[in-house]
Scaffold this active site. Structure first.
Site, short mmCIF file in Angstrom:
data_model
loop_
_atom_site.label_atom_id
_atom_site.label_comp_id
_atom_site.label_asym_id
_atom_site.label_seq_id
_atom_site.Cartn_x
_atom_site.Cartn_y
_atom_site.Cartn_z
N SER A 124 0.90 -1.19 0.02
CA SER A 124 0.01 0.09 0.11
C SER A 124 0.75 1.26 -0.02
CB SER A 124 -0.87 -0.10 1.34
OG SER A 124 -1.35 1.23 1.59
N TYR A 149 -2.29 -1.27 10.82
CA TYR A 149 -2.58 -1.82 9.44
C TYR A 149 -1.38 -1.65 8.67
CZ TYR A 149 -3.80 -2.07 4.43
OH TYR A 149 -3.83 -2.00 3.14
N LYS A 153 2.06 -3.75 6.45
CA LYS A 153 2.41 -4.02 5.22
C LYS A 153 4.07 -3.83 5.20
CE LYS A 153 -1.48 -4.50 3.34
NZ LYS A 153 -1.65 -5.99 2.68
P1 NAD Z 1 -10.94 -7.41 1.06
O1 NAD Z 1 -11.01 -7.40 2.51
O2 NAD Z 1 -12.13 -7.23 -0.06
O3 NAD Z 1 -10.17 -8.76 0.44
C1 NAD Z 1 -9.34 -9.40 1.43
C2 NAD Z 1 -9.71 -10.74 1.41
O4 NAD Z 1 -8.74 -11.55 2.27
C3 NAD Z 1 -11.00 -11.19 1.87
O5 NAD Z 1 -11.83 -11.69 0.84
C4 NAD Z 1 -11.05 -11.88 3.20
O6 NAD Z 1 -12.01 -12.57 3.22
C5 NAD Z 1 -9.61 -12.52 2.95
N1 NAD Z 1 -8.98 -12.74 4.14
C6 NAD Z 1 -8.62 -11.90 4.85
N2 NAD Z 1 -7.68 -12.37 6.06
C7 NAD Z 1 -7.75 -13.85 5.59
C8 NAD Z 1 -7.04 -15.05 5.99
N3 NAD Z 1 -6.26 -14.98 7.41
N4 NAD Z 1 -7.10 -16.20 5.39
C9 NAD Z 1 -7.81 -16.18 4.33
N5 NAD Z 1 -8.37 -15.11 3.62
C10 NAD Z 1 -8.23 -14.01 4.35
O7 NAD Z 1 -9.66 -6.21 0.68
P2 NAD Z 1 -9.09 -5.40 -0.80
O8 NAD Z 1 -9.49 -4.18 -0.73
O9 NAD Z 1 -9.56 -6.42 -1.73
O10 NAD Z 1 -7.76 -5.64 -0.50
C11 NAD Z 1 -6.88 -6.76 -0.86
C12 NAD Z 1 -5.46 -6.33 -0.37
O11 NAD Z 1 -4.90 -5.34 -0.87
C13 NAD Z 1 -5.22 -6.44 1.18
O12 NAD Z 1 -4.02 -6.96 1.36
C14 NAD Z 1 -5.35 -4.88 1.32
O13 NAD Z 1 -4.50 -4.72 2.61
C15 NAD Z 1 -4.45 -4.23 0.22
N6 NAD Z 1 -4.79 -2.92 -0.13
C16 NAD Z 1 -6.02 -2.71 -0.29
C17 NAD Z 1 -6.16 -1.22 -0.65
C18 NAD Z 1 -7.63 -0.78 -0.80
O14 NAD Z 1 -7.98 0.49 -0.77
N7 NAD Z 1 -8.81 -1.52 -0.88
C19 NAD Z 1 -5.06 -0.39 -0.66
C20 NAD Z 1 -3.94 -1.01 -0.51
C21 NAD Z 1 -3.81 -2.04 -0.06
C1 UD1 Z 2 -7.27 4.46 3.66
C2 UD1 Z 2 -6.26 4.19 4.71
C3 UD1 Z 2 -5.15 3.67 3.95
C4 UD1 Z 2 -5.56 2.46 3.03
C5 UD1 Z 2 -6.87 2.92 2.15
C6 UD1 Z 2 -7.38 1.79 1.34
C7 UD1 Z 2 -6.37 5.92 6.38
C8 UD1 Z 2 -5.55 6.94 7.13
N1 UD1 Z 2 -5.86 5.52 5.32
O1 UD1 Z 2 -6.76 5.56 2.92
O2 UD1 Z 2 -4.01 2.97 4.71
O3 UD1 Z 2 -4.75 1.60 2.27
O4 UD1 Z 2 -7.85 3.53 3.01
O5 UD1 Z 2 -8.13 0.86 2.24
O6 UD1 Z 2 -7.47 5.52 6.80
N2 UD1 Z 2 -13.17 10.58 3.44
C9 UD1 Z 2 -14.13 11.59 3.75
N3 UD1 Z 2 -15.21 10.80 4.17
C10 UD1 Z 2 -15.53 9.59 4.19
C11 UD1 Z 2 -14.49 8.78 4.08
C12 UD1 Z 2 -13.38 9.19 3.60
O7 UD1 Z 2 -14.12 12.63 3.74
O8 UD1 Z 2 -16.69 9.31 5.04
C13 UD1 Z 2 -11.69 11.29 2.76
C14 UD1 Z 2 -10.60 10.95 3.71
O9 UD1 Z 2 -10.32 12.04 4.65
C15 UD1 Z 2 -9.44 10.86 2.72
C16 UD1 Z 2 -10.38 10.38 1.42
O10 UD1 Z 2 -11.49 10.80 1.53
O11 UD1 Z 2 -9.08 11.85 2.65
C17 UD1 Z 2 -10.01 9.10 1.12
O12 UD1 Z 2 -10.19 8.22 2.21
P1 UD1 Z 2 -10.13 6.74 2.21
O13 UD1 Z 2 -11.08 6.28 1.07
O14 UD1 Z 2 -10.62 6.19 3.56
O15 UD1 Z 2 -8.89 6.40 1.64
P2 UD1 Z 2 -7.30 6.89 2.39
O16 UD1 Z 2 -7.58 7.55 3.60
O17 UD1 Z 2 -6.26 7.51 1.24
#
Ligand code: NAD
Ligand code: UD1
Length: 341
Positions: A124, A149, A153
């Site tokens: 991330s 969290y 990473k």
């Molecule tokens: P998500 O929660 O939709 O997907 C994660 C999946 O992993 C889920 O299906 C959950 O059931 C499974 N899981 C969790 N713990 C587990 C375990 N112990 N064993 C087996 N399965 C397990 O999340 P996502 O948004 O698809 O994110 C996927 C990956 O990307 C994660 O590692 C997350 O940290 C990373 N990531 C996501 C974002 C974002 O904005 N969504 C941003 C940066 C990094």
């Molecule tokens: C957050 C996490 C980041 C993670 C990412 C994806 C924090 C500080 N960071 O990122 O580590 O990788 O999610 O899961 O939580 N916002 C609003 N109102 C809302 C929701 C969000 O104003 O109800 C604003 C937030 O202040 C931010 C932007 O929208 O500025 C994006 O928020 P969000 O989608 O949660 O992503 P990040 O904060 O960038």
């Protein structure tokens, strides 16, 4: 090539599995469904007219993982499985270290036991911490994330580095995602958060569909163009395609050993106000909002330098902000209750 996708039923995982199947890979999904639904896999199968081998299980269960590697010829692992709620991670940090760090360790150990060395990790932008200036570059030192969290990473990235130094066969890629939003253009798969969404776009979409009264904007007094925070939002399908590009790169780079990190973002920051406006224009829905206090741990603005992925992986985010909004809305309006319709 047979790819194990941990967390493949989740938001980014399901879109990536779809792209992998469409690119001709065989896929085994391993997921404990703690934050996802099997329905996502069924829909991916329908959309691709291909089958996914699904195994329900936890990445911390060594015996189950061993059995999985014994009974499937795995060539590469894409590791999505993790807990990802930033706020929750501060309340139950041990669960996050247990799940995300211990789970990754167990997976890496079992991979080594079965001589599998191709590993793509979901990292991330949060690993850059608070002090690196934007745009973030892969050569910048990892920072101190503002949440447990984020720390998980950084820890897994450090573990990958150490593994690569001790195991000369290890071929790791760390993909540092910026802010994935949107959904597959069919509207059949998308993000289905449990409870009140933490992230911006799922919240906006739930306001639009009438499940929430209004959006709270967390702060309008940041030193940014319009006072709200800026992030590098990218379409989840672009992100999914980034995984196929990374896998292709691993296959094409037979000599590669070690770990490479790639930013996956668009290279542009967009403010919260601009997101709301883009959503309203693209969907014709009104999004009522109020200004609330800043959220703990939020950084004012960050975005990627995504040149390395462009040059090395031949990957670039192609979809527009408008695509992100219309695809989010197509998914949300067709599935107001997510996969539990
Ligand atoms: P998500 O929660 O939709 O997907 C994660 C999946 O992993 C889920 O299906 C959950 O059931 C499974 N899981 C969790 N713990 C587990 C375990 N112990 N064993 C087996 N399965 C397990 O999340 P996502 O948004 O698809 O994110 C996927 C990956 O990307 C994660 O590692 C997350 O940290 C990373 N990531 C996501 C974002 C974002 O904005 N969504 C941003 C940066 C990094
Ligand atoms: C957050 C996490 C980041 C993670 C990412 C994806 C924090 C500080 N960071 O990122 O580590 O990788 O999610 O899961 O939580 N916002 C609003 N109102 C809302 C929701 C969000 O104003 O109800 C604003 C937030 O202040 C931010 C932007 O929208 O500025 C994006 O928020 P969000 O989608 O949660 O992503 P990040 O904060 O960038």
């Amino acid at each position: 090539m047979n790819v194990l996708v941990t967390g493949g039923a989740g938001y980014i995982g399901s879109h990536t599995v779809l792209c992998l199947l469409n690119s001709g890979y065989d896929v085994v999904v391993y997921d404990n469904l703690c934050n996802s639904s099997y329905e996502a896999i069924k829909r991916v199968e329908k959309l691709t007219a291909k089958t996914v081998k699904f195994v329900e299980g936890d990445i911390r269960e060594r015996l189950a993982l061993t059995e999985l590697f014994k009974t499937n010829n795995i060539d590469a692992v894409i590791h999505f499985a993790a807990l990802k709620a930033v706020g929750e991670s501060a309340q139950i940090p041990l669960d996050y270290y247990q799940n995300n760090v211990h789970g990754s360790l167990t997976l890496l150990e079992v991979m080594a036991e079965f001589d599998v060395h191709n590993f793509i990790f979901s990292s991330s932008a949060t690993v850059y911490g608070e002090h690196n200036p934007s745009p973030y570059l892969e050569t910048m030192p990892l920072g101190r994330p503002t949440s447990p969290y984020g720390t998980t990473k950084v820890m897994v990235e450090n573990i990958m580095d150490d593994v690569s130094k001790s195991n000369e066969k290890f071929r790791g890629i760390s993909l540092r995602y910026f802010n994935p939003i949107g959904a597959h253009e069919s509207g059949q798969i998308g993000e289905d958060p449990k409870g009140i969404p933490n992230n911006l776009l799922p919240f906006v979409a739930q306001v639009a569909v009438g499940k929430r009264a209004k959006l709270s904007i967390f702060g309008d007094d940041y030193p940014t163009t319009d006072g709200s925070c800026e992030r590098d939002y990218l379409h989840v399908m672009d992100l999914a395609e980034g995984h196929v590009a990374a896998l292709t790169w691993l296959q094409d780079s037979a000599q590669f050993r070690g770990v490479e990190a790639f930013n996956l973002g668009t290279g542009t920051g967009t403010s919260v106000f601009k997101i709301i406006n883009a959503f309203e224009v693209a969907t014709n829905k009104n999004i009522p909002f109020e200004i609330s206090p800043r959220r703990d741990g939020d950084l004012p603005a960050f975005w990627a330098n995504a040149d390395k992925a462009k040059t090395a992986l031949n990957w670039q985010a192609k979809r527009s902000l408008e695509d992100m909004m219309t695809d989010t809305w197509r998914w949300q309006s067709a599935n107001p209750n997510g996969y539990n319709n």
